[in-house]
Scaffold this motif. Structure first.
Motif, PDB file in Angstrom:
ATOM      1  N   ALA A   1       0.825  -1.198   0.000  1.00  0.00           N
ATOM      2  CA  ALA A   1       0.000   0.000   0.000  1.00  0.00           C
ATOM      3  C   ALA A   1       0.861   1.251   0.000  1.00  0.00           C
ATOM      4  N   THR A   2       0.231   2.345  -0.392  1.00  0.00           N
ATOM      5  CA  THR A   2       0.816   3.669  -0.275  1.00  0.00           C
ATOM      6  C   THR A   2       0.264   4.299   0.994  1.00  0.00           C
ATOM      7  N   ALA A   3       1.163   4.763   1.848  1.00  0.00           N
ATOM      8  CA  ALA A   3       0.739   5.404   3.098  1.00  0.00           C
ATOM      9  C   ALA A   3       0.548   6.894   2.837  1.00  0.00           C
ATOM     10  N   ASN A   4      -0.669   7.344   2.910  1.00  0.00           N
ATOM     11  CA  ASN A   4      -1.000   8.730   2.611  1.00  0.00           C
ATOM     12  C   ASN A   4      -1.085   9.541   3.897  1.00  0.00           C
TER      13      ASN A   4
ATOM     14  N   GLU B   1      -6.639   7.920   4.365  1.00  0.00           N
ATOM     15  CA  GLU B   1      -6.511   6.464   4.387  1.00  0.00           C
ATOM     16  C   GLU B   1      -5.487   5.991   3.361  1.00  0.00           C
ATOM     17  N   ALA B   2      -4.823   4.908   3.687  1.00  0.00           N
ATOM     18  CA  ALA B   2      -3.838   4.329   2.772  1.00  0.00           C
ATOM     19  C   ALA B   2      -4.525   3.794   1.522  1.00  0.00           C
TER      20      ALA B   2
ATOM     21  N   TYR C   1      -4.497   0.763  -1.001  1.00  0.00           N
ATOM     22  CA  TYR C   1      -4.047  -0.625  -1.020  1.00  0.00           C
ATOM     23  C   TYR C   1      -4.017  -1.180  -2.431  1.00  0.00           C
TER      24      TYR C   1
ATOM     25  N   ILE D   1      -2.762   0.726   8.178  1.00  0.00           N
ATOM     26  CA  ILE D   1      -1.600   1.609   8.049  1.00  0.00           C
ATOM     27  C   ILE D   1      -1.957   2.966   8.612  1.00  0.00           C
TER      28      ILE D   1
ATOM     29  N   ARG E   1      -0.334   7.061   8.986  1.00  0.00           N
ATOM     30  CA  ARG E   1       0.711   8.014   8.573  1.00  0.00           C
ATOM     31  C   ARG E   1       0.333   9.371   9.169  1.00  0.00           C
TER      32      ARG E   1
ATOM     33  N   SER F   1       5.403   6.364   9.701  1.00  0.00           N
ATOM     34  CA  SER F   1       4.274   5.530   9.316  1.00  0.00           C
ATOM     35  C   SER F   1       4.342   4.223  10.093  1.00  0.00           C
TER      36      SER F   1
END
Lengths: 117, 110
Positions: free
Chosen positions: A47-50, A54-55, A57, A68, A70, A76
């Motif tokens: 996933a990208t942690a924003n 919300e991340a 996925y 996750i 952040r 993170s």
């Protein structure tokens, strides 16, 4: 380049428990990501942690299993929930600061080696 | 779905020899990375290739990118034992997300 630390570096956990992995960067970065490397395999993006939302996925990964957080631009966490032996992997965070060329590069943390019994 | 294929997956070579690792990918991308991974370690960034025709060299390693052919190569010149490691290529797509190849496990023998 960014200096990235992860905690813990390794852990052995029991089936059904959860583990939270932390990723700390020494400078503010726009993009942070979580990858998984299963034994003897390549890396797969989880996933990208924003920051502040919300991340995002990738296919095959869900928030209930890999929540996750952040909270800011340098930190993170990834939680591996309700673990099973199939979750035994190395979990790596990566960051994408702007490099010397003025373009984005990507650097990886040292990884967290997780073994689930 | 983006596919990234490396070959060979395993490479055993003698010191002093030359060889090339290939990385093919299935969709348009302008940015490709090469990483090195030693056993039990994380990934070390080797090269970032940012445009068609890009060529970068560091020591005995040289990487190139042909975006039209969707091909990158990592050339090893006069291999030495210290180059033994697993090498990954990774293609960047939207949102700076990376899709990795399977990795090439290189062993350089004396």
């Amino acid at each position: 380049s960014a200096v990235i630390s992860q905690k813990p570096s390794r852990d052995i956990c029991q089936r059904g428990t959860s583990l939270t992995i932390q990723c700390q960067v020494d400078s503010q970065v726009t993009m942070m990501f979580w990858y998984r490397q299963q034994p003897g395999q390549s890396l797969t993006l989880i996933a990208t942690a924003n920051q502040g939302s919300e991340a995002t996925y990738e296919s095959g990964f869900v928030i209930d299993k890999f929540p996750i957080s952040r909270p800011n631009l340098t930190f993170s966490t990834l939680t591996v929930s309700n673990m099973s032996p199939e979750d035994s992997s190395i979990y790596l965070c990566s960051v994408s600061p702007i490099g010397p060329s003025g373009r984005y590069e990507q650097f990886f943390g040292p990884g967290t080696r997780l073994t689930v019994l | 779905e983006l596919k990234v294929e490396q070959n060979p997956l395993f490479l055993s070579m003698q010191e002093g020899k030359n060889y090339t690792i290939y990385c093919n990918y299935s969709t348009t991308s302008d940015r490709l990375y090469w990483y090195r991974q030693d056993p039990g370690k994380s990934l070390e960034s080797l090269f970032v290739l940012l445009s068609n025709g890009a060529v970068k060299q560091e020591g005995r390693l040289m990487a190139s990118l042909d975006t039209k052919a969707r091909l990158s190569t990592l050339h090893i010149t006069a291999a030495v034992h210290d180059l033994s490691a697993t090498y990954f290529c990774a293609v960047e797509t939207s949102g700076s997300r990376l899709t990795f190849g399977e990795g090439t496990q290189l062993t350089v023998n004396p």
